[in-house]
Design a protein around this motif. Structure first.
Motif, PDB file in Angstrom:
ATOM      1  N   GLU A 181       0.834  -1.199   0.000  1.00 40.68           N
ATOM      2  CA  GLU A 181       0.000   0.000   0.000  1.00 40.68           C
ATOM      3  C   GLU A 181       0.874   1.256   0.000  1.00 40.68           C
ATOM      4  O   GLU A 181       0.612   2.201  -0.753  1.00 40.68           O
ATOM      5  N   LEU A 182       1.923   1.257   0.812  1.00 43.23           N
ATOM      6  CA  LEU A 182       2.834   2.398   0.838  1.00 43.23           C
ATOM      7  C   LEU A 182       3.534   2.577  -0.505  1.00 43.23           C
ATOM      8  O   LEU A 182       3.691   3.699  -0.997  1.00 43.23           O
ATOM      9  N   GLN A 183       3.930   1.470  -1.102  1.00 40.43           N
ATOM     10  CA  GLN A 183       4.569   1.546  -2.419  1.00 40.43           C
ATOM     11  C   GLN A 183       3.587   2.086  -3.460  1.00 40.43           C
ATOM     12  O   GLN A 183       3.948   2.918  -4.292  1.00 40.43           O
ATOM     13  N   PHE A 184       2.353   1.637  -3.412  1.00 41.41           N
ATOM     14  CA  PHE A 184       1.330   2.117  -4.341  1.00 41.41           C
ATOM     15  C   PHE A 184       1.117   3.618  -4.175  1.00 41.41           C
ATOM     16  O   PHE A 184       1.020   4.362  -5.159  1.00 41.41           O
ATOM     17  N   GLN A 185       1.054   4.085  -2.923  1.00 40.44           N
ATOM     18  CA  GLN A 185       0.871   5.514  -2.677  1.00 40.44           C
ATOM     19  C   GLN A 185       2.043   6.322  -3.215  1.00 40.44           C
ATOM     20  O   GLN A 185       1.856   7.386  -3.826  1.00 40.44           O
TER      21      GLN A 185
END
Length: 88
Positions: free
Chosen positions: A45-49
């Motif tokens: 999720e952090l990578q996607f953001q």
């Protein structure tokens, strides 16, 4: 918030799972598996953001370049305006 041992993985943006907690075996606790999966999902999720933010910056750069090209194509250049005035 990721566990301290997962913090470096989140910073790198790589969805990785620690080997010793990722292995499945007869003695593995279901809570450990759930925790490992949750940590992995949070990392992703952090990578996607981060990628979403980077993509938006790139989109804005391209949009501004396109706008400059459009303005340049719509307004006549000084050289062509001077040539037009001298012809009349």
């Amino acid at each position: 918030m990721p566990a301290p041992e997962q913090a470096s993985l989140v910073e790198e943006g790589q969805p990785q799972i620690r080997q010793e907690t990722a292995c499945t075996g007869p003695g593995m606790e279901p809570e450990t598996t759930a925790t490992t999966i949750l940590a992995s999902v949070k990392e992703q999720e952090l990578q996607f953001q981060r990628l979403t933010r980077e993509l938006e910056v790139e989109r804005q750069i391209v949009a501004s370049q396109l706008e400059r090209c459009r303005l340049g194509a719509e307004s006549p250049s000084i050289a062509s305006t001077s040539a037009f005035i001298s012809q009349t």
